[in-house]
Design an enzyme around this catalytic site. Sequence first.
Site, PDB file in Angstrom:
ATOM      1  N   CYS A   1     -31.278 -13.848 -34.853  1.00  0.00           N
ATOM      2  CA  CYS A   1     -31.271 -15.253 -34.462  1.00  0.00           C
ATOM      3  C   CYS A   1     -30.245 -15.438 -33.341  1.00  0.00           C
ATOM      4  O   CYS A   1     -29.156 -14.865 -33.390  1.00  0.00           O
ATOM      5  CB  CYS A   1     -30.927 -16.232 -35.566  1.00  0.00           C
ATOM      6  SG  CYS A   1     -32.066 -16.187 -36.952  1.00  0.00           S
TER       7      CYS A   1
ATOM      8  N   ARG B   1     -32.447 -11.202 -29.843  1.00  0.00           N
ATOM      9  CA  ARG B   1     -31.878 -11.315 -31.189  1.00  0.00           C
ATOM     10  C   ARG B   1     -32.907 -11.783 -32.222  1.00  0.00           C
ATOM     11  O   ARG B   1     -32.620 -11.838 -33.411  1.00  0.00           O
ATOM     12  CB  ARG B   1     -30.718 -12.315 -31.179  1.00  0.00           C
ATOM     13  CG  ARG B   1     -29.601 -11.951 -30.244  1.00  0.00           C
ATOM     14  CD  ARG B   1     -28.534 -13.021 -30.257  1.00  0.00           C
ATOM     15  NE  ARG B   1     -27.882 -13.071 -31.535  1.00  0.00           N
ATOM     16  CZ  ARG B   1     -26.830 -12.338 -31.871  1.00  0.00           C
ATOM     17  NH1 ARG B   1     -26.308 -11.508 -31.003  1.00  0.00           N
ATOM     18  NH2 ARG B   1     -26.290 -12.448 -33.052  1.00  0.00           N
TER      19      ARG B   1
ATOM     20  N   TRP C   1     -35.145 -15.028 -36.000  1.00  0.00           N
ATOM     21  CA  TRP C   1     -35.684 -13.818 -36.639  1.00  0.00           C
ATOM     22  C   TRP C   1     -35.702 -14.148 -38.121  1.00  0.00           C
ATOM     23  O   TRP C   1     -34.655 -14.276 -38.744  1.00  0.00           O
ATOM     24  CB  TRP C   1     -34.773 -12.618 -36.350  1.00  0.00           C
ATOM     25  CG  TRP C   1     -35.331 -11.325 -36.849  1.00  0.00           C
ATOM     26  CD1 TRP C   1     -36.163 -10.480 -36.163  1.00  0.00           C
ATOM     27  CD2 TRP C   1     -35.114 -10.719 -38.129  1.00  0.00           C
ATOM     28  NE1 TRP C   1     -36.464  -9.388 -36.948  1.00  0.00           N
ATOM     29  CE2 TRP C   1     -35.837  -9.509 -38.166  1.00  0.00           C
ATOM     30  CE3 TRP C   1     -34.383 -11.070 -39.259  1.00  0.00           C
ATOM     31  CZ2 TRP C   1     -35.849  -8.654 -39.264  1.00  0.00           C
ATOM     32  CZ3 TRP C   1     -34.392 -10.229 -40.367  1.00  0.00           C
ATOM     33  CH2 TRP C   1     -35.122  -9.030 -40.351  1.00  0.00           C
TER      34      TRP C   1
ATOM     35  N   ASN D   1     -27.298 -19.168 -37.669  1.00  0.00           N
ATOM     36  CA  ASN D   1     -27.588 -17.734 -37.616  1.00  0.00           C
ATOM     37  C   ASN D   1     -26.838 -17.099 -38.774  1.00  0.00           C
ATOM     38  O   ASN D   1     -25.625 -17.249 -38.869  1.00  0.00           O
ATOM     39  CB  ASN D   1     -27.099 -17.175 -36.265  1.00  0.00           C
ATOM     40  CG  ASN D   1     -27.069 -15.656 -36.234  1.00  0.00           C
ATOM     41  OD1 ASN D   1     -27.836 -15.001 -36.932  1.00  0.00           O
ATOM     42  ND2 ASN D   1     -26.187 -15.109 -35.429  1.00  0.00           N
ATOM     43  N   GLY D   2     -27.574 -16.417 -39.652  1.00  0.00           N
ATOM     44  CA  GLY D   2     -26.922 -15.782 -40.806  1.00  0.00           C
ATOM     45  C   GLY D   2     -27.746 -16.010 -42.061  1.00  0.00           C
ATOM     46  O   GLY D   2     -28.914 -16.390 -41.984  1.00  0.00           O
TER      47      GLY D   2
ATOM     48  N   GLU E   1     -34.182  10.530 -32.860  1.00  0.00           N
ATOM     49  CA  GLU E   1     -34.109   9.408 -31.928  1.00  0.00           C
ATOM     50  C   GLU E   1     -35.422   9.265 -31.150  1.00  0.00           C
ATOM     51  O   GLU E   1     -35.900   8.156 -30.928  1.00  0.00           O
ATOM     52  CB  GLU E   1     -32.903   9.601 -30.986  1.00  0.00           C
ATOM     53  CG  GLU E   1     -32.718   8.543 -29.925  1.00  0.00           C
ATOM     54  CD  GLU E   1     -32.527   7.115 -30.443  1.00  0.00           C
ATOM     55  OE1 GLU E   1     -32.331   6.908 -31.655  1.00  0.00           O
ATOM     56  OE2 GLU E   1     -32.610   6.199 -29.602  1.00  0.00           O
TER      57      GLU E   1
ATOM     58  N   LYS F   1     -37.680   5.891 -31.262  1.00  0.00           N
ATOM     59  CA  LYS F   1     -38.061   5.140 -30.054  1.00  0.00           C
ATOM     60  C   LYS F   1     -39.560   4.878 -30.055  1.00  0.00           C
ATOM     61  O   LYS F   1     -40.010   3.787 -29.751  1.00  0.00           O
ATOM     62  CB  LYS F   1     -37.715   5.910 -28.765  1.00  0.00           C
ATOM     63  CG  LYS F   1     -36.272   5.975 -28.335  1.00  0.00           C
ATOM     64  CD  LYS F   1     -35.648   4.681 -27.897  1.00  0.00           C
ATOM     65  CE  LYS F   1     -35.170   3.866 -29.031  1.00  0.00           C
ATOM     66  NZ  LYS F   1     -33.920   3.943 -29.598  1.00  0.00           N
TER      67      LYS F   1
ATOM     68  N   GLU G   1     -40.612   2.343 -32.863  1.00  0.00           N
ATOM     69  CA  GLU G   1     -40.093   0.991 -32.603  1.00  0.00           C
ATOM     70  C   GLU G   1     -40.968   0.222 -31.616  1.00  0.00           C
ATOM     71  O   GLU G   1     -41.252  -0.944 -31.823  1.00  0.00           O
ATOM     72  CB  GLU G   1     -38.701   1.077 -31.955  1.00  0.00           C
ATOM     73  CG  GLU G   1     -37.546   1.239 -32.895  1.00  0.00           C
ATOM     74  CD  GLU G   1     -36.212   1.310 -32.139  1.00  0.00           C
ATOM     75  OE1 GLU G   1     -35.281   0.639 -32.578  1.00  0.00           O
ATOM     76  OE2 GLU G   1     -36.107   2.027 -31.119  1.00  0.00           O
TER      77      GLU G   1
ATOM     78  N   HIS H   1     -41.576  22.733 -45.029  1.00  0.00           N
ATOM     79  CA  HIS H   1     -41.435  22.167 -46.377  1.00  0.00           C
ATOM     80  C   HIS H   1     -42.179  20.850 -46.528  1.00  0.00           C
ATOM     81  O   HIS H   1     -41.788  20.014 -47.340  1.00  0.00           O
ATOM     82  CB  HIS H   1     -39.945  22.005 -46.705  1.00  0.00           C
ATOM     83  CG  HIS H   1     -39.207  23.307 -46.641  1.00  0.00           C
ATOM     84  ND1 HIS H   1     -39.354  24.287 -47.588  1.00  0.00           N
ATOM     85  CD2 HIS H   1     -38.377  23.800 -45.701  1.00  0.00           C
ATOM     86  CE1 HIS H   1     -38.617  25.337 -47.251  1.00  0.00           C
ATOM     87  NE2 HIS H   1     -38.013  25.060 -46.103  1.00  0.00           N
TER      88      HIS H   1
ATOM     89  N   LYS I   1     -32.447  -7.018 -32.061  1.00  0.00           N
ATOM     90  CA  LYS I   1     -31.471  -6.079 -31.527  1.00  0.00           C
ATOM     91  C   LYS I   1     -30.174  -6.082 -32.324  1.00  0.00           C
ATOM     92  O   LYS I   1     -29.516  -5.069 -32.474  1.00  0.00           O
ATOM     93  CB  LYS I   1     -31.180  -6.420 -30.066  1.00  0.00           C
ATOM     94  CG  LYS I   1     -30.299  -5.367 -29.437  1.00  0.00           C
ATOM     95  CD  LYS I   1     -30.550  -5.220 -27.979  1.00  0.00           C
ATOM     96  CE  LYS I   1     -29.829  -4.023 -27.424  1.00  0.00           C
ATOM     97  NZ  LYS I   1     -30.445  -2.751 -27.819  1.00  0.00           N
TER      98      LYS I   1
HETATM   99  C1  G6P Z   1     -31.115  -2.622 -34.706  1.00  0.00           C
HETATM  100  C2  G6P Z   1     -31.496  -2.284 -33.289  1.00  0.00           C
HETATM  101  C3  G6P Z   1     -31.257  -0.799 -33.022  1.00  0.00           C
HETATM  102  C4  G6P Z   1     -29.821  -0.450 -33.328  1.00  0.00           C
HETATM  103  C5  G6P Z   1     -29.427  -0.860 -34.746  1.00  0.00           C
HETATM  104  C6  G6P Z   1     -27.921  -0.749 -34.950  1.00  0.00           C
HETATM  105  O1  G6P Z   1     -31.996  -2.021 -35.588  1.00  0.00           O
HETATM  106  O2  G6P Z   1     -32.865  -2.613 -33.058  1.00  0.00           O
HETATM  107  O3  G6P Z   1     -31.540  -0.513 -31.667  1.00  0.00           O
HETATM  108  O4  G6P Z   1     -29.633   0.923 -33.166  1.00  0.00           O
HETATM  109  O5  G6P Z   1     -29.772  -2.218 -34.985  1.00  0.00           O
HETATM  110  O6  G6P Z   1     -27.301  -1.681 -34.117  1.00  0.00           O
HETATM  111  P1  G6P Z   1     -25.851  -1.545 -33.518  1.00  0.00           P
HETATM  112  O7  G6P Z   1     -25.698  -2.753 -32.651  1.00  0.00           O
HETATM  113  O8  G6P Z   1     -24.910  -1.554 -34.683  1.00  0.00           O
HETATM  114  O9  G6P Z   1     -25.771  -0.284 -32.759  1.00  0.00           O
END
Ligand code: G6P
Length: 613
Positions: free
Chosen positions: A2, A27, A75, A101-102, A486, A490, A493, A509, A608
Site C-alpha cells: 500500500c 507498493r 495491496w 498502510n499496514g 534467483e 525472476k 514473478e 532426487h 515491492k
Molecule cells: C518482495 C519483493 C521482492 C523482495 C522481497 C524482500 O517480495 O517483491 O523483490 O526481494 O520483497 O524485500 P526487501 O525490500 O526486504 O529486499
Amino acid sequence: MCGIVAYVGQQEALPIIIKGLKRLEYRGYDSAGIALLNSDGLSVYKKKGKVSELENHLNGFSNLESKIGIGHTRWATHGEPNDVNAHPHYSSSEKFAMIHNGIIENYDVLKKDLMNKGYQFQSETDSEVFIKFIEDIYVNNHISLEEAVRLALHKVVGAYAIVIMNIEEPDTLIAARKGSPLVIGVGEKEYFLASDATPIIEYTNQVVYLDDYEIAVIRDNKLQIKTIENVETNPYINQLEMELEAIEKGGYEHFMLKEINEQPRSIADCMRGRLDAKNGRLVLGGLRDYMNKFQNADRIIITACGTSWHAGLVAEYLFEEFARIPVEVEYASEFRYRNPVISEKDFVIAISQSGETADTLAAIELAKSKGATIFGVCNVVGSSIPRATHAGSYTHAGPEIGVASTKAFTAQISVLTMMALKLGYQRGTLSESRYMQLLGELETIPSKVERALKLNDKVKEIAAAYKDSRNFLYLGRGYNFPVALEGALKLKEISYIHAEGYPAAEMKHGPIALIDEEMPVVFIATKDSSYEKVVSNIQEVKARKGKIIAVVTEGDTTVKHMADHVIEIPETEEAFVPLVAVVPLQQLSYHIAVMRGCNVDQPRNLAKSVTVE
Ligand code: G6P
C-alpha cells in the site's frame, strides 16, 4: 505494501496526489482512492484497479478543487480488491476520512465492540474499523480528533501509517506511524506526506522521517510532532539526495529493463569510495566501529526475504570461503517465530532493498533483544531497517521501482563481497596477495556486467523459443546455486511460468522426473570448481531429452556441444560469478514476460515493499 500520499498547501492537491500515487504503485496496485475537501464537503473517490482507473473515474466529476487531500494505492490484505474496500475510508459521520498502510491485528475485537454499539461497516477492511474506532473515542470523550487518535493508538495492535482529514479542520492533516513508513516533505507553506520520498522529491528535498509511535499534526502551515505519550519532539529535517531522473523511465519501456541496464553503474556506485584496488584499500564506513565484533563473531546469521535472501545465500559462500566464520542464512519469517538460539557473540546481517520488510524488521528486533550485533545492508536511505540496526552499509543502487528486484540484488552482493573480503583480510584467512588479487578483480566487475548486458539479443531469441513453456528448471552448484534460485524467482514473478531453482546435483532426487522434451533447463555452468560435475548433470538432462540453455564462461567449447543454447559470459573469479551470471537470467525473464504480455513492472498479486507479515 500500500502506498499513501497526502498534501496540504497552496497548490491543487489532486494532480500532486495522483502523480504521487503513480510513483508508489509499486507498493500495491489493486485499487486506488483519494479524498478531497472543498465547498462540496469531504468527498471520497475510489476505484478498483490501477491509479489510471481512478483517474478515468474522476473525469466524471466536477469540483475536484482542493488544497488538501489524501490518496492511497492498495495491496489487499483484508477484503478482496474492489471499490468498497479501497481507501480512503470514511468515519460513520463522514466527517473524517483516513488512508492506512499496514494491518490492525485486533480489528476483529474492535469491530465487534463497535457493532454492538450500532456501528455499521461497508467494507471488509481493518482500516474502516480503525477510523470508526477513532471516531467512537472522539464522540464519547468530547475531545479533539488529535487526542482521539492518540488514545486510539494505545489500543490498536499491529502496524500502521495513517493520514486523516477532518471536514471541520480544512487546513489540517493528522498522521501517525508504527511499523509502516511515513515521510513528510517540508515545502514552502506546504507539506507532502508519503510512504517513501518518490512522490515528494520534485517539490522539496527537505524531509522528516516520522518514527514509530509518533503523531504528526500539520495545521495552519506548521508541523508539530508528538509521541503517543503526548511529548513534543523536535522534527529533524533531512536533505534528500535522490535525483528526479532516478525515478523516471529515461526512455526505457519498463523500469525493470532500465534497472537491469543500470547495473554496471549501480555496482560501480556501490563500490565508489569504498574500494581502491590499486592501493589495497577497502573501506566500509558502517563497519568501522563494529569490525572487532565482526572479526570475533562465533557465527554470522543472515536474515532476509525474497531476492535479498538469495543475496544472503551468496554471502554464505563468500564469508565461509574468505573469512572462515560459520554462516546461517535464515528466512526472516521463519527465524522470527522459531525461538532461535542467538547470543551476543552472533553477528546478524539483515539484507533488504526497501528497508521496510516487516518480517526482516521483526527478525532484527528479536536478534537485538538477545544481544546480537545487527548490521543492515539496505538500499533505501532513511528506511526503517537502517534505523533499527546498530550499523550498516547502504547499497547505493538508487531507487528500484520494478517490483522484481534486479540492480538491488547485484548491489547487495557487491556490499557483501566487500564485507567478506575485508573480514577475511583482517582475520588473516586471506593472504595479502590473494586479497589484492581479489580486490583487483572486483573492480573489473562493472565492465564485465556491461559486456554481459550485450548478450541481450541472443537472450531475446532464446526467450522467443521458450516463452510458451509451462515449466522451467534452473540448476547451478556452489556460488551458482543461489543464482539458479534467483533466475527461477525472476521468471515466476513476472511471467507467471512455474520455475524451480535447484542445486544441480539435487536434480537426481526428484526434479529429474519432470524432464522431457517440453522442459527447458537453465544451467549456470561456468568454469569453476564444480564445472565437471555440472557438465555431468547437463548430460543427464540431455539423455532425457530436456532442452538445455546454458550460461557458460566465454570460450567454453564442451557445453556448447551439448546445449541447445549457450550464453557466454565474461570470465571472473568463481566468487564473483553471481554478479555477472544473473544478468542474462534477468534479461531472459524480462523478455519472456514482455512476449507473454505480462505487466513486467507490476506483476499480479505482488508488491515491492512487504510491510505486512
Ligand atoms: C518482495 C519483493 C521482492 C523482495 C522481497 C524482500 O517480495 O517483491 O523483490 O526481494 O520483497 O524485500 P526487501 O525490500 O526486504 O529486499
